[in-house]
Design an enzyme around this catalytic site. Sequence first.
Site, PDB file in Angstrom:
ATOM      1  N   GLU A   1      -3.586  -5.638  -2.766  1.00  0.00           N
ATOM      2  CA  GLU A   1      -2.809  -4.660  -2.001  1.00  0.00           C
ATOM      3  C   GLU A   1      -2.523  -5.251  -0.615  1.00  0.00           C
ATOM      4  OE1 GLU A   1      -1.598  -1.641  -2.586  1.00  0.00           O
ATOM      5  OE2 GLU A   1      -2.504  -1.045  -4.498  1.00  0.00           O
TER       6      GLU A   1
ATOM      7  N   THR B   1       0.809  -1.212   0.000  1.00  0.00           N
ATOM      8  CA  THR B   1       0.000   0.000   0.000  1.00  0.00           C
ATOM      9  C   THR B   1       0.846   1.268   0.000  1.00  0.00           C
ATOM     10  OG1 THR B   1      -0.163  -0.200   2.407  1.00  0.00           O
ATOM     11  CG2 THR B   1      -1.991  -1.080   1.087  1.00  0.00           C
TER      12      THR B   1
END
Length: 257
Positions: free
Chosen positions: A99, A36
């Site tokens: 992610e 992320t």
Amino acid sequence: MSGFVPDFAGAQVRVSPNFGPRNDGLTPECVILHYTGMESGDAAEAWLCAPESEVSSHYLVHEDGRVVQMVREQDRAWHAGRGSWLGRSDVNSFSIGIEIVNPGPLADFPPYCDVQIERVADLVRDICARWRIRADKILAHSDVAPGRKIDPGEHFPWARLAEMGLGHLVEPSPIRGGRFLAMGESGQPVEALQSMLSLYGYGLEINGLYDQATKDTVEAFQRHFRPVRVDGVADQSTIETLHRLLTSLHDRFPGSN
């Protein structure tokens, strides 16, 4: 869309508005892993679901192992951006994006959490079984976008996933002295290196010039397959590891690529 049944059992659903149909009737053929790169998982989750961000991912895996699905697997999430693999662009249309919560460069690339990686493995295994995705098509964001992206980074435990049958990996050749290729060089050896990288899947022009694009691609390869030294220099270890990877690919998946 107000909600949907998650594709991965146990995933929480938080719908992102940032998605659309896959182009040209494509279906998922790759899994792309990201970090992320934000201060917290909650912040990343909010950003991936914010209309103004114009980014999304199919899944987010928090540090405690919680899985959030934001886009249905059948739809096209906006996670990969500009890039290519095996000569094809529009990576978003033939991939599923995951992610993984990790601040990356914001916190000097901390290690991934054990429970998080176990959950990532469960998720990737489930996706690959559902869509019949081959192990060599589990890729890093940096693989499909060399020079533009570096996630999930050289500290991502690819070897651990490979031990669980996820991903394509060989034991890296040890670093030692000998001939190497670097920026500014040209000729047949550089062309051969570019050809091998392209054959594996990297988007790289075969021009015989060790230019910035070639350096970026070598770095991306090293980050995934020879992470002990990521410097963009094609030393003997890098070239041998690439050659062994290609041999392993065609032994394991005859007629691949």
